[in-house]
Design an enzyme around this catalytic site. Structure first.
Site, PDB file in Angstrom:
ATOM      1  CG  ASP A  86      20.648   7.898  -8.272  1.00 22.66           C
ATOM      2  OD1 ASP A  86      20.526   6.728  -8.683  1.00 22.66           O
ATOM      3  OD2 ASP A  86      20.730   8.887  -9.025  1.00 22.66           O
ATOM      4  CG  HIS A 136      -2.083   0.938   1.110  1.00 26.49           C
ATOM      5  ND1 HIS A 136      -2.099   2.151   1.756  1.00 26.49           N
ATOM      6  CD2 HIS A 136      -3.219   0.884   0.393  1.00 26.49           C
ATOM      7  CE1 HIS A 136      -3.213   2.789   1.455  1.00 26.49           C
ATOM      8  NE2 HIS A 136      -3.911   2.044   0.630  1.00 26.49           N
ATOM      9  CE  LYS A 181      -1.219   4.929  -1.239  1.00 25.14           C
ATOM     10  NZ  LYS A 181      -1.628   3.723  -1.901  1.00 25.14           N
TER      11      LYS A 181
END
Ligand SMILES: [Ca+2]
Ligand SMILES: [Ca+2]
Ligand SMILES: [Ca+2]
Length: 474
Positions: free
Chosen positions: A353, A346, A348
């Site tokens: 880098d 769930h 996001k």
């Protein structure tokens, strides 16, 4: 050095195009809380740190609590903390999501609204949107409609040099495009502390079942920006396209550089996520629920082709969505794992880098960027990036390697505790044993829309129309 946050050149709010100044909050701090999927099913106890961190802020509040949450389900400890705060004189106000018919996805939202009183929603705005949507004429897609899919068609044509990657994506069922969601999950305490991220106030979110992320921020400058956002919704009734941009905002919080963007007015995908992916040189680790945005997909393919090590984890339910792009990423050689837990991927989020972490409430979808109310927090800080990297590695290793090629059925024996967790993991109204996926002989997964990689000849260019022509020729 890659210019990840502070030196990005977004236009100023008044449109003069000058650099956004970096504000300072030197005494501030940021904590990143990463919740692994528990495998134990949803729970109403407030035990996971993604929950206790929220309750601590509410319990310690003295004057104000301001929140924007998608909804509430099965979290009595959080409700008790809010009620106690109200009873000791803390001023509480908030907003939640509602659809055009006034409904909220989570079963305890109405009780919470009744109890706290000063809670408003976007239902009226969605009602107006629904009326406008019924008058909108949808143009014919440039790439032809995939057979058996009823929703709006999204065309993608990617030039791989000597070949074209072509896809036409759609949903199986027609989509209600009028609905937009107030999808934030943030709370501000005493105009200073911010709790935000991907975690819903629910038995699967703060209850700890799903993989989720929370950032706890001590910064008056960032808190002020969140309050301004809440004012637009709560005081002015501005949601979705009606909101006005005051950002994006750059703040140095302690040692971290933070960029805060709100959807839709700050276009987080266009203004921040895509530039970060385009600027990546070594590594991109993406962990998201949905990945359906075609330009983000193209940017990830570009990054892979220029030698950046890209890895992606997405959710199993999202991987069966007709707009999912993960098979296209796999087709060009990007390793994508589809999670095989009962809980959801769930988050996001992504790490770039080893220096920057992308967090927030927004799925990597067109609706997330263009329509919903969301917040995205981009943090440039090597220690937090390392923390995220370690967590990502653990999740990556734990998912069986066969899910690099195949897609687990989200409600089946493929997916950990999914057949015994009491929830309908794949939203088909058939929970646990009722779901055919949990039976003796699970049926095959419904097919995703087709896609193709075709060789380029002569002066051929990659255009969405080719998809329709190729389909007609077969
Ligand atoms: Ca709504
Ligand atoms: Ca089901
Ligand atoms: Ca289930």
């Amino acid at each position: 050095m890659t210019c990840a946050v502070a030196c990005a050149p977004p236009g100023s709010p008044d449109g003069e195009g000058s650099e956004v100044p970096l504000l300072e909050d030197p005494q501030g701090s940021i904590r990143l809380l990463l919740n692994p999927p528990t495998g134990k099913g949803p729970r109403s106890e407030c035990v996971a740190e993604v929950c206790t961190s929220l309750v601590e802020l509410i319990d310690d509040s003295e004057k104000t609590l301001d929140f924007a949450v998608y909804g509430v389900r099965g979290m009595p400890r959080v409700m008790a903390a809010l009620t106690q705060a109200r009873d000791r004189g803390v001023q509480i106000r908030g907003v939640v999501d509602r659809d055009a018919a006034g409904a909220n996805y989570y079963s305890d939202t109405d009780a919470m609204v009744a109890q706290l009183v000063h809670v408003r929603d976007d239902g009226k705005v969605d009602e107006r949107r629904a009326k406008e949507a019924s008058r909108t004429v949808v143009p014919e897609p440039r790439c032809g409609r995939p057979e058996g899919f009823q929703g709006p068609v999204q065309c993608l044509a990617y030039d791989l040099g000597d070949r074209c990657l072509l896809a036409a994506h759609s949903s199986r069922e027609p989509l209600d495009e009028s609905s937009a969601i107030m999808h934030n999950k943030f709370l501000v305490a005493d105009s200073r502390w911010v709790w935000t991220g991907s975690t819903n106030i629910s038995d699967t979110g703060t209850g700890g079942y799903n993989a989720n992320l929370v950032t706890v921020i001590d910064s008056r400058r960032l808190a002020t920006a969140y309050l301004r956002e809440l004012d637009q919704m709560y005081e002015d009734g501005r949601y979705h396209e009606d909101k006005r941009s005051a950002g994006p905002l750059h703040v140095r919080v302690g040692d971290a550089e933070v960029q805060l963007l709100f959807s839709p007015q700050d276009s987080p995908i266009r203004e921040a996520i895509r530039p970060l992916i385009k600027g990546a040189r070594e590594r991109i680790d993406v962990a998201v629920f949905y990945l359906t945005h075609k330009h983000v997909t193209a940017d990830l393919i570009d990054a892979h082709l220029r030698g950046v090590e890209v890895r992606v984890i997405i959710d199993a339910t999202a991987a069966s969505n007709g707009f999912t792009k993960h098979e296209l990423l796999r087709a060009v050689g990007i390793p994508v794992k589809v999670e095989d837990w009962g809980g959801k991927m769930h988050m996001k989020s992504a790490m770039i880098d080893g220096h920057t972490v992308i967090t927030g409430s927004m799925n990597w979808t067109t609706a997330g960027d263009d329509t919903n109310d969301e917040n995205v927090v981009i943090i440039r800080d090597e220690a937090l990036a390392a923390q995220y990297g370690e967590f990502f590695d653990e999740l990556w290793t734990a998912i069986d390697d066969r899910w690099l090629r195949a897609n687990p059925d989200p409600e089946s024996r493929d997916s950990g505790s999914a057949c015994e967790d009491g929830i309908d993991n794949d939203y088909d109204d058939e929970p646990d044993a009722e779901d055919p996926g949990c039976g003796e002989v699970p049926p095959p997964r419904p097919p995703l829309p087709p896609w193709q990689i075709v060789a380029k000849h002569g002066r051929m260019t990659c255009e969405p129309e080719m998809m329709g022509r190729l389909a007609a020729r077969r």
